[in-house]
Design an enzyme around this catalytic site. Structure first.
Site, PDB file in Angstrom:
ATOM      1  N   TYR A   1      -2.942  -0.504  10.258  1.00 36.18           N
ATOM      2  CA  TYR A   1      -2.832  -0.901   8.849  1.00 36.18           C
ATOM      3  C   TYR A   1      -1.483  -0.456   8.282  1.00 36.18           C
ATOM      4  CZ  TYR A   1      -3.961  -1.283   3.882  1.00 36.18           C
ATOM      5  OH  TYR A   1      -3.948  -1.604   2.553  1.00 36.18           O
TER       6      TYR A   1
ATOM      7  N   SER B   1       0.844  -1.191   0.000  1.00 26.17           N
ATOM      8  CA  SER B   1       0.000   0.000   0.000  1.00 26.17           C
ATOM      9  C   SER B   1       0.874   1.234   0.000  1.00 26.17           C
ATOM     10  CB  SER B   1      -0.894   0.009   1.248  1.00 26.17           C
ATOM     11  OG  SER B   1      -1.576   1.236   1.393  1.00 26.17           O
TER      12      SER B   1
ATOM     13  N   LYS C   1       1.787  -2.727   6.760  1.00 28.07           N
ATOM     14  CA  LYS C   1       2.305  -2.572   5.397  1.00 28.07           C
ATOM     15  C   LYS C   1       3.761  -2.111   5.409  1.00 28.07           C
ATOM     16  CE  LYS C   1      -1.387  -3.930   3.269  1.00 28.07           C
ATOM     17  NZ  LYS C   1      -1.401  -5.218   2.539  1.00 28.07           N
TER      18      LYS C   1
END
Length: 255
Positions: free
Chosen positions: A160, A147, A164
């Site tokens: 999150y 991402s 990543k």
């Protein structure tokens, strides 16, 4: 007479590909891209019912594909399934989850679930595919869908983003370790793409404005924006690319 160089082939004929998270969104698009380039694709996801529908759609399009029910949270099952069905010349890991919340409100359950899938699951899946390739003495291209949040921070995205960032770290380390075996390991880092995973963000007017303001090209991403990158990294055209992150973010991280 001068002999001109030729572009290496983007074709993937005869290669076996495993796409995890292939039942929808970016994973489905990645699988379609690989199949279109000639790969034999194994479509893996947790939902067996949805996979049957996807396999039927691939067959109707004339692509070679089969289904594999797989939950990357179960490391032992993942390793067993890869061992039974591999080796795979190509891996695209698009399995992922998001539990967005302010950092002060992050629950332990959401933290554990997100790290189990996005980090732990991704790590051991990538290792399982590489292990089979090394045992078989075969090169390969392993691609983790990361991402743009692996390179920046974001509102409500502490967990999150952490997972990543971690994917980028193990990708680089694995690329160093397995380069001598001809195994390339890279990430693709998309911006916000129109998928079911992103609908929660798009439904919030403030968050939608934040996204649109940050993307310099002025539009939300579509799954088709990822497909060419997947084919490229999987192919001989990217044979000297490893340990890298391919940004598909509309200029978000250019600031």
């Amino acid at each position: 007479m001068l002999k001109l160089p030729r572009t290496p082939s983007f074709r993937l004929d005869g290669r076996a590909a495993l796409v995890v998270g292939a039942s929808s969104g970016i994973g489905l698009a990645a699988a379609a891209a690989l199949a279109e380039a000639g790969a034999r694709v194994t479509l893996a996801a947790r939902s067996a019912d949805r996979l049957d529908e996807v396999v039927s759609a691939f067959a109707e399009a004339g692509y070679e594909a089969r289904a594999m029910a797989l939950d990357v949270q179960n490391v032992e099952e993942t390793e067993a399934r890869v061992a039974e069905s591999g080796p795979f010349d190509i891996l695209v890991n698009s399995a992922g989850i998001a539990r967005h919340a302010p950092a002060l409100q992050t629950s332990l359950a959401d933290f554990d679930l997100t790290t189990d899938i996005n980090l732990r699951g991704a790590y051991f899946l990538t290792r399982a595919v590489a292990s089979m390739l090394i045992s078989a003495g075969r090169p390969g291209s392993l691609i983790n869908i990361s991402s743009q949040m692996a390179h920046v921070g974001g509102i409500d995205r502490a967990v999150y983003s952490a997972t990543k960032h971690a994917v980028e770290g193990f990708t680089k380390s694995m690329a160093i370790e397995w380069g001598g075996h001809g195994i390339r390991v890279n990430t693709i880092c998309p911006t916000f793409i129109r998928t079911p995973l992103a609908e929660q963000t798009f439904a919030n007017p403030e968050r939608l404005k934040w996204v649109e303001d940050k993307i310099k090209l002025g539009r939300i991403g579509e799954v088709e924006d990822i497909m060419g990158a997947v084919t490229f990294l999987a192919s001989d055209a990217a044979s000297l690319i490893t340990g890298s992150a391919l940004m598909i973010d509309g200029g978000w991280t250019a600031d």
